[in-house]
Scaffold this motif. Structure first.
Motif, PDB file in Angstrom:
ATOM      1  N   GLY A 317       0.817  -1.390   0.008  1.00  0.00           N
ATOM      2  CA  GLY A 317       0.015   0.106  -0.144  1.00  0.00           C
ATOM      3  C   GLY A 317       0.898   1.236  -0.060  1.00  0.00           C
ATOM      4  O   GLY A 317       2.158   1.394  -0.083  1.00  0.00           O
ATOM      5  N   VAL A 318       0.235   2.181  -0.276  1.00  0.00           N
ATOM      6  CA  VAL A 318       0.661   3.634   0.006  1.00  0.00           C
ATOM      7  C   VAL A 318      -0.104   4.780   0.538  1.00  0.00           C
ATOM      8  O   VAL A 318      -1.433   4.608   0.336  1.00  0.00           O
ATOM      9  N   GLY A 319       0.111   5.435   1.473  1.00  0.00           N
ATOM     10  CA  GLY A 319      -0.629   6.442   2.064  1.00  0.00           C
ATOM     11  C   GLY A 319       0.140   7.514   2.776  1.00  0.00           C
ATOM     12  O   GLY A 319       1.358   7.760   2.794  1.00  0.00           O
ATOM     13  N   VAL A 320      -0.682   8.479   3.355  1.00  0.00           N
ATOM     14  CA  VAL A 320      -0.207   9.663   3.893  1.00  0.00           C
ATOM     15  C   VAL A 320      -1.088   9.815   5.144  1.00  0.00           C
ATOM     16  O   VAL A 320      -2.307   9.666   5.054  1.00  0.00           O
ATOM     17  N   ALA A 321      -0.823  10.632   6.326  1.00  0.00           N
ATOM     18  CA  ALA A 321      -1.607  11.136   7.438  1.00  0.00           C
ATOM     19  C   ALA A 321      -1.304  12.764   7.469  1.00  0.00           C
ATOM     20  O   ALA A 321      -0.117  12.936   7.480  1.00  0.00           O
ATOM     21  N   ILE A 322      -2.496  13.463   7.698  1.00  0.00           N
ATOM     22  CA  ILE A 322      -2.250  14.681   8.126  1.00  0.00           C
ATOM     23  C   ILE A 322      -2.819  14.776   9.562  1.00  0.00           C
ATOM     24  O   ILE A 322      -3.855  14.265  10.050  1.00  0.00           O
ATOM     25  N   GLY A 323      -1.764  15.304  10.308  1.00  0.00           N
ATOM     26  CA  GLY A 323      -2.148  15.462  11.879  1.00  0.00           C
ATOM     27  C   GLY A 323      -3.030  16.807  12.018  1.00  0.00           C
ATOM     28  O   GLY A 323      -2.510  18.042  12.038  1.00  0.00           O
ATOM     29  N   LEU A 324      -4.458  16.262  11.865  1.00  0.00           N
ATOM     30  CA  LEU A 324      -5.417  17.663  11.807  1.00  0.00           C
ATOM     31  C   LEU A 324      -5.326  18.440  12.882  1.00  0.00           C
ATOM     32  O   LEU A 324      -5.478  19.830  12.665  1.00  0.00           O
ATOM     33  N   SER A 325      -5.272  17.997  14.094  1.00  0.00           N
ATOM     34  CA  SER A 325      -5.228  18.695  15.338  1.00  0.00           C
ATOM     35  C   SER A 325      -4.028  19.615  15.445  1.00  0.00           C
ATOM     36  O   SER A 325      -4.205  21.013  15.842  1.00  0.00           O
ATOM     37  N   ARG A 326      -2.755  19.112  15.061  1.00  0.00           N
ATOM     38  CA  ARG A 326      -1.788  19.756  15.215  1.00  0.00           C
ATOM     39  C   ARG A 326      -1.811  20.960  14.238  1.00  0.00           C
ATOM     40  O   ARG A 326      -1.229  21.906  14.260  1.00  0.00           O
ATOM     41  N   LEU A 327      -2.185  20.515  12.864  1.00  0.00           N
ATOM     42  CA  LEU A 327      -2.236  21.689  11.765  1.00  0.00           C
ATOM     43  C   LEU A 327      -3.231  22.805  12.165  1.00  0.00           C
ATOM     44  O   LEU A 327      -2.807  23.834  11.976  1.00  0.00           O
ATOM     45  N   PHE A 328      -4.151  22.448  12.867  1.00  0.00           N
ATOM     46  CA  PHE A 328      -5.278  23.530  13.229  1.00  0.00           C
ATOM     47  C   PHE A 328      -4.342  24.234  14.395  1.00  0.00           C
ATOM     48  O   PHE A 328      -4.760  25.391  14.362  1.00  0.00           O
ATOM     49  N   TYR A 329      -3.821  23.792  15.274  1.00  0.00           N
ATOM     50  CA  TYR A 329      -3.166  24.471  16.253  1.00  0.00           C
ATOM     51  C   TYR A 329      -2.044  25.451  15.681  1.00  0.00           C
ATOM     52  O   TYR A 329      -2.037  26.599  16.070  1.00  0.00           O
ATOM     53  N   ILE A 330      -1.378  24.949  14.845  1.00  0.00           N
ATOM     54  CA  ILE A 330      -0.323  25.838  14.049  1.00  0.00           C
ATOM     55  C   ILE A 330      -0.951  26.890  13.357  1.00  0.00           C
ATOM     56  O   ILE A 330      -0.526  28.078  13.631  1.00  0.00           O
TER      57      ILE A 330
END
Length: 451
Positions: A317-330
């Motif tokens: 497989g191939v995939g990515v993850a976005i740390g949504l809470s961290r991105l929002f905090y930034i």
């Protein structure tokens, strides 16, 4: 009775109502972007049998898992979404259609020390493409396109997707004669952006006991400032794994323009390694150009066998993850949330000016049927307090419904942004408000302003 002091646990995020609207808008736009690429939604349990989450655990991962017990059952809170995906895919293998493309946005839990921008409970947004026995390189090329679409839909403009290939790095280390140290070298190289060239050199030659020649060659390779395919070309033909990785990297780059990723938003970066042994091919890290100090806000890559702990089936497989809470905090910390975005709980507040509320109720129903979020103010407060209520919640429009309006068959609408008032028939003003609200709803949650 003694009162308990209310508090939020360290490392857990609770948002005020208008902040929650921004956050939910970001999650909604990510879902819409994922769906454009044919990813299907998935919602796995927050809690799994401990043996599931510990299957590929160990070391630091095991230390971060929250373990629970209920009777004779050992449970654990998920610390990522990938292990649950692996279990789900193995469990439902016979009922899934491959390649299986899924996205999931959900909470995960990590028992690490809470610090600025890092949480113990946080939302993660993942996409993965799982193959049955094989997975074409096109899928690895498509991932940066999804990242680009996601970030631009949020309103972000200045970001760069860094791309590398683990096979190229591993093959390069083999060419240099690095054997048992290769994994540690890989993890050290992955920290280059955080620790700098000087410190990396010290680790390679000191802690890992590489020769000065090996250290210099690694540093020159991962920091090469020219066309990365020039330095890759110097080593072609010396190692089969290296050649495979370099070819895959070239194939990914070749597809990006056609997939809608401008060359201003991606970079072939030979220092990107994704320190985990998990990844075996293309790897990705995404950085905000104006805020490099915050590190990667989206990462992932190619892996050979997703569910090896749960099935004998080969599921690459191939995939990515976005740390949504961290991105929002930034974004919040850097004042990048779009102030013009609609965050009010209602589009319209109706203020009845008569004792008979039936007209206000009927009007609210018409407005809701037209798609307008409508609230009736029913508290017996002074007029100024009623208008102030709308102002504090940033409700865009207030409707006044008094004796004059009722006798004329009209309504009075106040635009809270301009202060202007208009009196006209309900049908005309509902249509007018609807058009303006539609425009306001289209505003991206992020305003990527210059630094």
């Amino acid at each position: 009775m003694n009162k308990i002091k209310p508090r939020t646990l360290s490392g857990f995020m609770e948002l005020l109502p208008n902040q929650q609207v921004y956050f939910d808008s970001m999650a909604r736009r990510l879902r819409e972007s994922f769906s454009l690429y044919g990813f299907t939604p998935l919602d796995t349990p927050l809690m799994e049998a401990a043996e599931i989450l510990l299957a590929k655990g160990g070391g630091e991962t095991e230390k971060q898992i929250y373990l629970l017990s209920k009777g004779d059952t050992d449970l654990a809170l998920r610390y990522e979404l990938t292990t649950s995906l692996a279990k789900y895919t193995a469990l439902n293998y016979g009922r899934l259609t491959f390649p299986f493309r899924r996205y999931e946005i959900g909470k995960v839990y990590r028992g690490e020390r809470a610090q600025r921008g890092r949480f113990r409970e946080f939302y993660q947004a993942d996409i993965d493409i799982i193959g049955d026995g094989g997975l074409d390189i096109l899928n690895e090329a498509e991932i940066p396109s999804v990242i680009y679409k996601c970030f631009t839909s949020l309103g972000l403009e200045r970001f760069v997707i860094h791309i590398n290939n683990r096979k190229a790095l591993s093959g390069f280390f083999e060419i240099l004669g690095i054997g048992e140290e290769a994994t540690d070298v890989m993890r050290s190289v992955d920290k280059l952006s955080k620790i700098g060239v000087e410190r990396l050199s010290e680790i390679l030659s000191g802690d890992l006991n590489l020769t000065q020649a090996q250290t210099s060659e690694i540093i020159n390779f991962v920091t090469y400032q020219g066309d990365p395919f020039e330095v890759l070309g110097k080593y072609k033909g010396k190692n089969e794994m290296f050649d495979s990785g370099a070819d895959e990297l070239a194939a990914v780059k070749e597809h990006l323009a056609g997939l809608g990723v401008p060359d201003t938003h991606f970079k072939i970066d030979l220092s990107i390694a994704r320190g985990l042994d998990y990844y075996t091919g293309t790897v990705y890290e995404t950085y905000m150009s104006d805020y490099p100090e915050v590190g990667s806000v989206c990462g992932g890559g190619r892996y050979d066998n997703l569910a090896e702990y749960f099935t004998d089936k080969n599921l690459p497989g191939v995939g990515v993850a976005i740390g949504l809470s961290r991105l929002f905090y930034i974004l919040q910390e850097q004042n990048l949330l779009n102030e013009s975005a609609l965050t009010a709980p209602s589009d319209v507040l109706i203020i009845p000016m008569t004792d008979d509320l039936s007209h206000a109720v009927a009007l609210a129903t018409k407005m809701r049927e037209a798609g307008l979020r409508t609230q009736i103010y029913g508290e017996g407060k002074k007029f100024k307090v009623k208008v102030s209520y709308a102002d504090k919640l940033n409700i865009p429009y207030v409707v006044f419904l008094g004796e004059d309006e009722l006798s004329e068959g009209k309504i009075t609408v106040k635009d809270m942004a301009t202060g202007g008032q208009t009196k006209a028939s309900p049908a005309v003003l509902i249509a007018n408000i609807s058009e303006k609200i539609k425009s306001m709803r289209s505003a991206a949650p992020i305003a990527d302003k210059p630094y």
